[in-house]
Motif scaffolding. Structure first.
Motif, PDB file in Angstrom:
ATOM      1  N   LEU A 148      32.948  34.490  29.086  1.00  0.00           N
ATOM      2  CA  LEU A 148      33.405  35.276  30.228  1.00  0.00           C
ATOM      3  C   LEU A 148      33.116  36.746  29.960  1.00  0.00           C
ATOM      4  N   LEU A 149      32.219  37.312  30.748  1.00  0.00           N
ATOM      5  CA  LEU A 149      31.814  38.702  30.589  1.00  0.00           C
ATOM      6  C   LEU A 149      32.565  39.632  31.539  1.00  0.00           C
ATOM      7  N   VAL A 150      32.804  39.147  32.759  1.00  0.00           N
ATOM      8  CA  VAL A 150      33.575  39.897  33.752  1.00  0.00           C
ATOM      9  C   VAL A 150      34.657  38.974  34.285  1.00  0.00           C
ATOM     10  N   PRO A 151      35.927  39.191  33.934  1.00  0.00           N
ATOM     11  CA  PRO A 151      37.010  38.370  34.484  1.00  0.00           C
ATOM     12  C   PRO A 151      37.067  38.524  36.002  1.00  0.00           C
ATOM     13  N   MET A 152      37.791  37.626  36.663  1.00  0.00           N
ATOM     14  CA  MET A 152      37.896  37.723  38.110  1.00  0.00           C
ATOM     15  C   MET A 152      38.333  39.136  38.504  1.00  0.00           C
ATOM     16  N   SER A 153      37.484  39.790  39.306  1.00  0.00           N
ATOM     17  CA  SER A 153      37.691  41.196  39.643  1.00  0.00           C
ATOM     18  C   SER A 153      37.470  41.412  41.133  1.00  0.00           C
ATOM     19  N   GLU A 154      38.169  42.385  41.678  1.00  0.00           N
ATOM     20  CA  GLU A 154      38.042  42.677  43.097  1.00  0.00           C
ATOM     21  C   GLU A 154      36.722  43.377  43.400  1.00  0.00           C
ATOM     22  N   LEU A 155      36.178  43.105  44.585  1.00  0.00           N
ATOM     23  CA  LEU A 155      34.962  43.736  45.060  1.00  0.00           C
ATOM     24  C   LEU A 155      35.261  44.611  46.271  1.00  0.00           C
ATOM     25  N   GLY A 156      34.460  45.655  46.445  1.00  0.00           N
ATOM     26  CA  GLY A 156      34.585  46.505  47.615  1.00  0.00           C
ATOM     27  C   GLY A 156      33.726  45.995  48.757  1.00  0.00           C
ATOM     28  N   ALA A 157      34.100  46.349  49.961  1.00  0.00           N
ATOM     29  CA  ALA A 157      33.332  45.945  51.148  1.00  0.00           C
ATOM     30  C   ALA A 157      31.981  46.651  51.166  1.00  0.00           C
ATOM     31  N   GLY A 158      31.080  46.128  52.003  1.00  0.00           N
ATOM     32  CA  GLY A 158      29.708  46.609  51.999  1.00  0.00           C
ATOM     33  C   GLY A 158      29.438  47.898  52.734  1.00  0.00           C
ATOM     34  N   TYR A 159      30.413  48.816  52.760  1.00  0.00           N
ATOM     35  CA  TYR A 159      30.213  50.118  53.372  1.00  0.00           C
ATOM     36  C   TYR A 159      29.575  51.087  52.376  1.00  0.00           C
ATOM     37  N   LYS A 160      29.084  52.218  52.888  1.00  0.00           N
ATOM     38  CA  LYS A 160      28.343  53.172  52.074  1.00  0.00           C
ATOM     39  C   LYS A 160      29.104  53.620  50.840  1.00  0.00           C
ATOM     40  N   ASP A 161      30.413  53.819  50.968  1.00  0.00           N
ATOM     41  CA  ASP A 161      31.189  54.387  49.855  1.00  0.00           C
ATOM     42  C   ASP A 161      31.888  53.338  49.001  1.00  0.00           C
ATOM     43  N   THR A 162      31.676  52.041  49.286  1.00  0.00           N
ATOM     44  CA  THR A 162      32.395  51.012  48.515  1.00  0.00           C
ATOM     45  C   THR A 162      31.525  49.836  48.086  1.00  0.00           C
TER      46      THR A 162
END
Length: 374
Positions: A148-162
């Motif tokens: 496991l290299l990256v544990p379950m992590s939140e992602l940002g929406a596909g907008y310019k700043d996220t």
């Protein structure tokens, strides 16, 4: 080097390493659970994702990335990527660009070093899901147990700043395959796996001429002065560039004289990039390619080299750089091959490419012979 800012997001230093999952270096999708709206292969494209608001397929909205259907069965979607080269992975970028209401809220990443390559998928996968036969075959890899290299992590929406989601790997190690899980479903525009290629140099003869700086041979960009339009790491990518943004291009220097003279062109400014060679060696042949740079090629360039003990020293202002190529005039959209102009300064493990006063270079090839420690 300090982090740079892209929009509202800080871009970490590990992105100076090349994307070793890119299709440019042979990265490929081995398996994906579902490719209903868009195939997973899109994640490995070299360029940034594009959005075409009026384009639809028979399966739904066309998207430049991997997008699975909304799950109506238990589980989550995932895929397996084979890296183009075995690499020491430094970090990941999970890019959700344009997936604003259909991005996965979370992801995780696992990795492994396998002894053999695996067959890539074939055919157009859009509108399909993995078959029972494919599921049983891929289960033999037990990828759910990979490190496991990256544990379950939140992602940002596909907008310019996220849309740019960065994950650093603290204790990097040699990997050949990656498993990306998205929870529970959705779309990812690009997956970038930044790492240092690990070539087995024991198999290379000292009389064999090789490209010492090439990314596929372990060369890396360690620092640069500016990369406004294209990253300096691009010049050591494999093959000739298909277009201008696949090279290194700086902004136009704002401190140039109002009226440029020949003397100013030859002496003013100087944007630079430093590269660590894949293996220490003596450089004998150089190619500087300004392919696609027709109205923005540099006036001239220099190349310098040094050999430092990396256990005790680092590149700084006190580094003793020696000229390999004194200032050499460049032309637009052309491959420049230099041999007799190359000065013999012995073995080096770092080089500094400087362009005057600014502009773009597509590729740099530094052929020579490796030198081994006594």
């Amino acid at each position: 080097m300090t982090n740079i800012t892209n929009g509202f997001q800080k871009v970490p230093e590990f992105t100076n390493y090349f994307d070793v999952a890119s299709e440019l270096v042979g990265g490929k999708i081995i398996f994906a659970t579902d490719d209903w709206f868009a195939a997973a292969e899109n994640m490995l494209k070299a360029g940034d994702a594009v959005f075409k608001p009026d384009l639809f397929t028979e399966y739904g909205k066309w998207m430049d990335g991997w997008e699975s259907r909304r799950k109506r069965i238990p589980g989550n979607d995932w895929c397996i990527i084979e890296l183009g080269c075995p690499s020491d992975v430094k970090g990941f970028e999970v890019d959700t660009h344009h997936f604003t209401g259909n991005y996965p809220p979370r992801c995780s990443i696992r990795g492994v070093e396998l002894p053999n390559k695996l067959p890539a998928r074939s055919g157009d996968r859009i509108g399909t899901a993995a078959s029972e036969k494919e599921m049983k075959a891929i289960e033999q890899l037990h990828s759910e147990n990979w490190e496991l290299l990256v544990p379950m992590s939140e992602l940002g929406a596909g907008y310019k700043d996220t849309h740019r989601n960065f994950f650093e790997v603290k204790n990097s190690k040699r990997l050949t395959h990656i498993r990306l899980d998205i929870y529970p479903d959705g779309g990812v525009a690009r997956l970038r796996v930044h790492g240092e290629v690990k070539r087995d140099w024991s198999l290379v003869n000292e009389k064999e001429k090789v490209d010492l700086a090439a990314m596929i041979n372990g060369g890396i960009c360690v620092d640069y002065s500016d990369a406004h339009y294209g990253h300096a790491r691009n010049v050591i990518a494999p093959g000739r560039a298909n277009q201008m943004d696949e090279g290194w291009e700086t902004l136009r220097r704002k401190d140039r004289p109002p009226v440029l003279t020949k003397e100013a062109l030859e002496t003013y400014g100087g944007e630079w990039a430093i590269y660590k060679l894949g293996h220490p060696g003596q450089i004998t042949n150089i190619e500087i390619d300004t392919n696609h740079f027709k109205g923005n090629f540099p006036y001239a360039f220099t190349l310098e080299g040094t050999h430092i003990d990396e256990n005790n020293n680092s590149i700084d202002r006190k580094t003793n750089w020696q000229k390999i190529i004194p200032k050499y005039k460049l032309s637009a959209h052309k491959q420049h091959f230099l041999e007799k102009e190359v000065q013999d300064i012995g073995a080096v493990n770092h080089v500094r490419l400087t362009i005057y006063p600014d502009g773009g270079v597509s590729r740099m090839i530094l052929k020579g012979y490796i030198t081994r420690s006594e």
